[in-house]
Design a protein around this motif. Structure first.
Motif, PDB file in Angstrom:
ATOM      1  N   MET A 122      18.294  17.713  40.854  1.00 18.12           N
ATOM      2  CA  MET A 122      17.551  18.963  40.988  1.00 18.12           C
ATOM      3  C   MET A 122      17.929  19.696  42.275  1.00 18.12           C
ATOM      4  O   MET A 122      18.142  20.900  42.272  1.00 18.12           O
ATOM      5  N   LEU A 123      18.001  18.949  43.361  1.00 22.53           N
ATOM      6  CA  LEU A 123      18.246  19.565  44.661  1.00 22.53           C
ATOM      7  C   LEU A 123      19.690  20.006  44.882  1.00 22.53           C
ATOM      8  O   LEU A 123      19.940  20.949  45.607  1.00 22.53           O
ATOM      9  N   MET A 124      20.606  19.300  44.239  1.00 23.06           N
ATOM     10  CA  MET A 124      22.004  19.627  44.430  1.00 23.06           C
ATOM     11  C   MET A 124      22.517  20.604  43.368  1.00 23.06           C
ATOM     12  O   MET A 124      23.696  20.938  43.365  1.00 23.06           O
ATOM     13  N   GLY A 125      21.603  21.005  42.470  1.00 29.08           N
ATOM     14  CA  GLY A 125      21.959  22.014  41.493  1.00 29.08           C
ATOM     15  C   GLY A 125      22.834  21.537  40.354  1.00 29.08           C
ATOM     16  O   GLY A 125      23.449  22.337  39.664  1.00 29.08           O
TER      17      GLY A 125
ATOM     18  N   ALA B  88      12.119   9.662  44.336  1.00 26.88           N
ATOM     19  CA  ALA B  88      12.447  11.083  44.440  1.00 26.88           C
ATOM     20  C   ALA B  88      12.257  11.576  45.873  1.00 26.88           C
ATOM     21  O   ALA B  88      13.100  12.297  46.413  1.00 26.88           O
ATOM     22  N   ALA B  89      11.149  11.175  46.489  1.00 28.97           N
ATOM     23  CA  ALA B  89      10.884  11.585  47.872  1.00 28.97           C
ATOM     24  C   ALA B  89      11.936  11.018  48.812  1.00 28.97           C
ATOM     25  O   ALA B  89      12.410  11.713  49.718  1.00 28.97           O
ATOM     26  N   ALA B  90      12.319   9.768  48.601  1.00 24.88           N
ATOM     27  CA  ALA B  90      13.337   9.137  49.455  1.00 24.88           C
ATOM     28  C   ALA B  90      14.685   9.838  49.292  1.00 24.88           C
ATOM     29  O   ALA B  90      15.406  10.045  50.276  1.00 24.88           O
ATOM     30  N   ALA B  91      15.032  10.198  48.069  1.00 25.00           N
ATOM     31  CA  ALA B  91      16.305  10.887  47.846  1.00 25.00           C
ATOM     32  C   ALA B  91      16.308  12.243  48.532  1.00 25.00           C
ATOM     33  O   ALA B  91      17.289  12.617  49.181  1.00 25.00           O
ATOM     34  N   ALA B  92      15.212  12.991  48.407  1.00 27.20           N
ATOM     35  CA  ALA B  92      15.128  14.295  49.063  1.00 27.20           C
ATOM     36  C   ALA B  92      15.246  14.144  50.572  1.00 27.20           C
ATOM     37  O   ALA B  92      15.951  14.910  51.236  1.00 27.20           O
ATOM     38  N   SER B  93      14.593  13.125  51.110  1.00 28.17           N
ATOM     39  CA  SER B  93      14.671  12.869  52.546  1.00 28.17           C
ATOM     40  C   SER B  93      16.092  12.480  52.950  1.00 28.17           C
ATOM     41  O   SER B  93      16.610  12.955  53.962  1.00 28.17           O
ATOM     42  N   GLY B  94      16.718  11.637  52.153  1.00 31.09           N
ATOM     43  CA  GLY B  94      18.087  11.213  52.448  1.00 31.09           C
ATOM     44  C   GLY B  94      19.076  12.360  52.419  1.00 31.09           C
ATOM     45  O   GLY B  94      20.090  12.332  53.124  1.00 31.09           O
TER      46      GLY B  94
END
Length: 169
Positions: free
Chosen positions: A165-168, A26-32
């Protein structure tokens, strides 16, 4: 900022390793996505997870072992303790589930799916089941080490959930 709540329970270490891998993913995806500052990852041991943590989160990952064809008691207690406190207050949010199992895992996966259906959560993927191949009492009770291939699958699921989650989506 969005919060991903990872609720886990583990008796022999497998589910804990899986939950930690999902958090890394999850952290890697958010960073990417260049959104590392937009995601907070909250890991809670099932006995310590409460309705407040559920209500403060916008996505969930539930990770537990299967014991005797059902969820581990501690994870089931988490759901029992919090079910009505958040009913009709978290609907529509995304979730994922991971099960560590000796050879099957489908019973525990079905339990989580039914509970999350009641909460009206949206599954981002089918439950990820990691079979450890433990069949004897000694194997079942022994500390586990999850293979790198299975940890990678856990990371990918954590990344998928975070991305959605981040991309809605």
């Amino acid at each position: 900022m969005k919060q991903l709540l990872i609720v886990w329970h583990s008796r022999t270490g497998a589910a804990q390793q899986m939950a930690q891998a999902a958090a890394r993913g999850a952290a890697a995806a958010a960073s990417g996505l260049e959104l590392a500052d937009a995601l907070r990852i909250e890991m809670r041991y099932a006995p310590d997870a409460d309705a407040g943590a559920l209500l403060a989160s916008q996505g969930y990952l539930f990770c537990a072992p299967e014991n005797l064809a059902s969820l581990s008691g501690e994870m089931k207690e988490f759901f029992d303790r919090n079910y009505y406190a958040v009913l009709d207050r978290i609907q529509g949010l995304p979730y994922a589930a991971m099960i560590s199992a000796g050879s099957d895992g489908s019973g525990a996966a079905r339990q989580i799916e039914r509970i999350c259906t009641g909460w009206r959560l949206n599954a981002v993927a089918p439950a990820l089941i990691v079979n450890m191949g433990a069949q004897t009492a000694e194997q079942i009770l022994a500390p586990k080490t999850v293979t790198q291939a299975d940890l990678t699958r856990c990371e990918e699921l954590g990344g998928l959930l975070a991305g959605m989650m981040l991309m809605g989506a």
